[in-house]
Scaffold this motif. Structure first.
Motif, PDB file in Angstrom:
ATOM      1  N   ALA A  46       0.814  -1.219   0.000  1.00 27.57           N
ATOM      2  CA  ALA A  46       0.000   0.000   0.000  1.00 27.57           C
ATOM      3  C   ALA A  46       0.841   1.259   0.000  1.00 27.57           C
ATOM      4  N   LEU A  47       2.105   1.153   0.413  1.00 29.89           N
ATOM      5  CA  LEU A  47       2.926   2.359   0.547  1.00 29.89           C
ATOM      6  C   LEU A  47       3.075   3.149  -0.743  1.00 29.89           C
ATOM      7  N   PRO A  48       3.340   2.524  -1.898  1.00 26.55           N
ATOM      8  CA  PRO A  48       3.441   3.321  -3.134  1.00 26.55           C
ATOM      9  C   PRO A  48       2.164   4.096  -3.425  1.00 26.55           C
ATOM     10  N   PHE A  49       1.008   3.480  -3.167  1.00 22.65           N
ATOM     11  CA  PHE A  49      -0.256   4.182  -3.400  1.00 22.65           C
ATOM     12  C   PHE A  49      -0.373   5.392  -2.489  1.00 22.65           C
ATOM     13  N   ILE A  50       0.007   5.211  -1.214  1.00 19.68           N
ATOM     14  CA  ILE A  50      -0.079   6.314  -0.260  1.00 19.68           C
ATOM     15  C   ILE A  50       0.828   7.458  -0.681  1.00 19.68           C
ATOM     16  N   ARG A  51       2.055   7.106  -1.082  1.00 19.89           N
ATOM     17  CA  ARG A  51       2.981   8.155  -1.510  1.00 19.89           C
ATOM     18  C   ARG A  51       2.451   8.879  -2.740  1.00 19.89           C
ATOM     19  N   THR A  52       1.851   8.142  -3.678  1.00 25.74           N
ATOM     20  CA  THR A  52       1.303   8.755  -4.884  1.00 25.74           C
ATOM     21  C   THR A  52       0.173   9.708  -4.549  1.00 25.74           C
ATOM     22  N   ALA A  53      -0.710   9.270  -3.646  1.00 23.87           N
ATOM     23  CA  ALA A  53      -1.835  10.115  -3.262  1.00 23.87           C
ATOM     24  C   ALA A  53      -1.366  11.389  -2.590  1.00 23.87           C
ATOM     25  N   GLN A  54      -0.332  11.253  -1.736  1.00 23.61           N
ATOM     26  CA  GLN A  54       0.177  12.430  -1.041  1.00 23.61           C
ATOM     27  C   GLN A  54       0.870  13.380  -2.000  1.00 23.61           C
ATOM     28  N   ALA A  55       1.479  12.821  -3.080  1.00 20.58           N
ATOM     29  CA  ALA A  55       2.216  13.662  -4.021  1.00 20.58           C
ATOM     30  C   ALA A  55       1.287  14.423  -4.950  1.00 20.58           C
ATOM     31  N   GLN A  56       0.049  13.964  -5.070  1.00 16.62           N
ATOM     32  CA  GLN A  56      -0.875  14.624  -5.977  1.00 16.62           C
ATOM     33  C   GLN A  56      -1.274  15.988  -5.434  1.00 16.62           C
ATOM     34  N   GLN A  57      -1.181  17.019  -6.256  1.00 18.42           N
ATOM     35  CA  GLN A  57      -1.497  18.393  -5.853  1.00 18.42           C
ATOM     36  C   GLN A  57      -2.818  18.805  -6.479  1.00 18.42           C
ATOM     37  N   THR A  58      -3.783  19.179  -5.642  1.00 14.96           N
ATOM     38  CA  THR A  58      -5.064  19.665  -6.142  1.00 14.96           C
ATOM     39  C   THR A  58      -5.100  21.183  -6.033  1.00 14.96           C
ATOM     40  N   LEU A  59      -5.375  21.838  -7.146  1.00 15.14           N
ATOM     41  CA  LEU A  59      -5.411  23.298  -7.200  1.00 15.14           C
ATOM     42  C   LEU A  59      -6.790  23.771  -7.626  1.00 15.14           C
TER      43      LEU A  59
ATOM     44  N   GLU B 284       2.050  32.274  -3.819  1.00 17.31           N
ATOM     45  CA  GLU B 284       3.452  31.915  -3.619  1.00 17.31           C
ATOM     46  C   GLU B 284       3.637  30.566  -2.926  1.00 17.31           C
ATOM     47  N   SER B 285       2.581  30.054  -2.276  1.00 18.51           N
ATOM     48  CA  SER B 285       2.683  28.795  -1.545  1.00 18.51           C
ATOM     49  C   SER B 285       2.654  27.568  -2.449  1.00 18.51           C
ATOM     50  N   VAL B 286       2.246  27.723  -3.699  1.00 23.08           N
ATOM     51  CA  VAL B 286       2.210  26.570  -4.606  1.00 23.08           C
ATOM     52  C   VAL B 286       3.646  26.119  -4.871  1.00 23.08           C
ATOM     53  N   PRO B 287       3.960  24.852  -4.648  1.00 23.74           N
ATOM     54  CA  PRO B 287       5.342  24.382  -4.793  1.00 23.74           C
ATOM     55  C   PRO B 287       5.933  24.687  -6.173  1.00 23.74           C
ATOM     56  N   ALA B 288       7.197  25.084  -6.174  1.00 29.04           N
ATOM     57  CA  ALA B 288       7.868  25.454  -7.423  1.00 29.04           C
ATOM     58  C   ALA B 288       7.828  24.344  -8.467  1.00 29.04           C
ATOM     59  N   PRO B 289       8.007  23.052  -8.103  1.00 33.66           N
ATOM     60  CA  PRO B 289       7.937  22.007  -9.141  1.00 33.66           C
ATOM     61  C   PRO B 289       6.572  21.930  -9.819  1.00 33.66           C
ATOM     62  N   ILE B 290       5.511  22.193  -9.057  1.00 33.72           N
ATOM     63  CA  ILE B 290       4.164  22.183  -9.648  1.00 33.72           C
ATOM     64  C   ILE B 290       4.013  23.348 -10.615  1.00 33.72           C
ATOM     65  N   VAL B 291       4.453  24.533 -10.196  1.00 31.53           N
ATOM     66  CA  VAL B 291       4.374  25.712 -11.061  1.00 31.53           C
ATOM     67  C   VAL B 291       5.220  25.507 -12.310  1.00 31.53           C
ATOM     68  N   GLU B 292       6.387  24.926 -12.149  1.00 29.03           N
ATOM     69  CA  GLU B 292       7.259  24.679 -13.302  1.00 29.03           C
ATOM     70  C   GLU B 292       6.600  23.713 -14.280  1.00 29.03           C
ATOM     71  N   ALA B 293       5.958  22.664 -13.758  1.00 27.75           N
ATOM     72  CA  ALA B 293       5.304  21.688 -14.631  1.00 27.75           C
ATOM     73  C   ALA B 293       4.152  22.329 -15.395  1.00 27.75           C
ATOM     74  N   ILE B 294       3.367  23.151 -14.719  1.00 25.49           N
ATOM     75  CA  ILE B 294       2.248  23.826 -15.375  1.00 25.49           C
ATOM     76  C   ILE B 294       2.762  24.760 -16.473  1.00 25.49           C
ATOM     77  N   THR B 295       3.768  25.560 -16.134  1.00 28.66           N
ATOM     78  CA  THR B 295       4.299  26.527 -17.095  1.00 28.66           C
ATOM     79  C   THR B 295       4.929  25.821 -18.289  1.00 28.66           C
ATOM     80  N   LYS B 296       5.635  24.739 -18.037  1.00 24.53           N
ATOM     81  CA  LYS B 296       6.233  23.967 -19.133  1.00 24.53           C
ATOM     82  C   LYS B 296       5.149  23.466 -20.088  1.00 24.53           C
TER      83      LYS B 296
END
Length: 329
Positions: free
Chosen positions: A16-29, A267-279
């Motif tokens: 179950a750990l990979p699923f938990i990590r995946t769920a936690q990594a998902q960013q909802t905006l 400004e609180s949105v993590p930089a990797p998320i912003v970078e992925a969106i902008t890319k």
């Protein structure tokens, strides 16, 4: 608990750990756009789908908003990302009128995502034909979007320049109707108002709808003094509407006031998320953007990052640099 049961539970937990990590990594905006039925809402929905398809870790929920209120909503963290208007976003960042506080948590993904024209539509069957004559006449009946919109704020600025106001219109026996684009379109077609003021990207759905309706109308050009006032005082820009842009409403070329769309992020949105969106946005330049809305064909990453009104988000800067359109820090 038996040793076999214990081993089974441990193994199950490990699986179950990979699923938990995946769920936690998902960013909802939450992406705050414009009114239902307007161009911004259509654009936000299309961009959300595009971003989610290419970035499974990002989920986006689109909600209605308005160009004036979106900056405050994003700054306060109610929505994490959304559309703004270049000139108004700069006002918000500095705490200038119409804002009363500095919006210091705003960051941007640049501008140029959708140029926006301002339109004054008049009845075609009588009454004044020029902007000054229309807006200063007694008994004026005009519809414009809600007070959280840049359309309505611009309308108020023009009225103030002409020595009048919504209150003066109402007290003089006229009507100053605020509502959704659908509301004011219906009000014009039904004769509840004789004029409409909106700010929308081309092609504006409300104008296309009115052009196909049973009541005819004509678009009105902006006089030079009003355009120059909006440019010098509030940092609007100017544009030309070529003849036949809306054939049933505008047979000749006219001058209009214009703005541009900026994407704002907290400004609180993590930089990797912003970078992925902008890319994703950078890679979608051209036909993919235009397929969402024709006005988005104007987006140019080479100039988008240069917008000075709101600090560029670090993640967005990283994406523009990686694309080779922005110099290294």
């Amino acid at each position: 608990m038996t040793q076999t049961t214990r081993r089974t539970l441990i193994a199950g937990s490990a699986l179950a750990l990979p699923f938990i990590r995946t769920a936690q990594a998902q960013q909802t905006l939450e992406w705050v756009a414009g009114s239902l039925g307007g161009g911004w809402y259509t654009m936000a929905a299309g961009l959300a789908t595009l971003i989610q398809e290419e970035n499974p870790q990002i989920r986006i929920r689109v909600v209605p908003g308005g160009g004036l209120a979106n900056a405050t909503r994003i700054n306060n963290g109610q929505s994490q990302i959304g559309f703004g208007i270049d000139a108004f976003a700069a006002n918000a960042a500095k705490g200038e009128e119409p804002y009363t506080a500095v919006h210091d948590k705003l960051r941007s993904l640049g501008t140029g995502y959708s140029p926006t024209d301002h339109y004054l539509l008049r009845r075609a069957d009588g009454g004044p034909e020029d902007m000054r004559g229309i807006l200063t006449q007694r008994g004026l009946k005009i519809g414009t979007p809600q007070r959280s919109s840049t359309d309505e704020m611009t309308m108020q600025r023009i009225l103030r320049f002409l020595g009048t106001s919504p209150e003066a219109i109402r007290s003089g026996g006229g009507r100053y109707l605020n509502g959704s684009y659908a509301d004011i379109s219906a009000a014009f077609i039904d004769g509840q108002v004789d004029y409409v003021y909106v700010a929308l990207a081309r092609p504006a759905a409300i104008l296309t709808e009115i052009a196909q309706g049973r009541r005819t109308g004509r678009l009105v050009g902006f006089p030079d003094d009003i355009r120059n006032h909006l440019i010098s005082t509030y940092a609007y820009t100017q544009a030309d509407l070529p003849a036949g842009t809306y054939p049933a409403l505008q047979p000749d070329a006219i001058k209009v006031t214009a703005m541009d769309t900026v994407i704002l992020v907290n400004e609180s949105v993590p930089a990797p998320i912003v970078e992925a969106i902008t890319k994703t946005l950078i890679n979608a330049k051209g036909p993919r953007m235009a397929a969402i809305h024709a006005s988005m064909a104007a987006f140019d990453p080479a100039t988008a990052w240069r917008y000075p009104g709101v600090p560029l988000a670090p993640g967005a800067a990283a994406a523009f640099r990686a694309a080779g359109v922005m110099p290294a820090a």
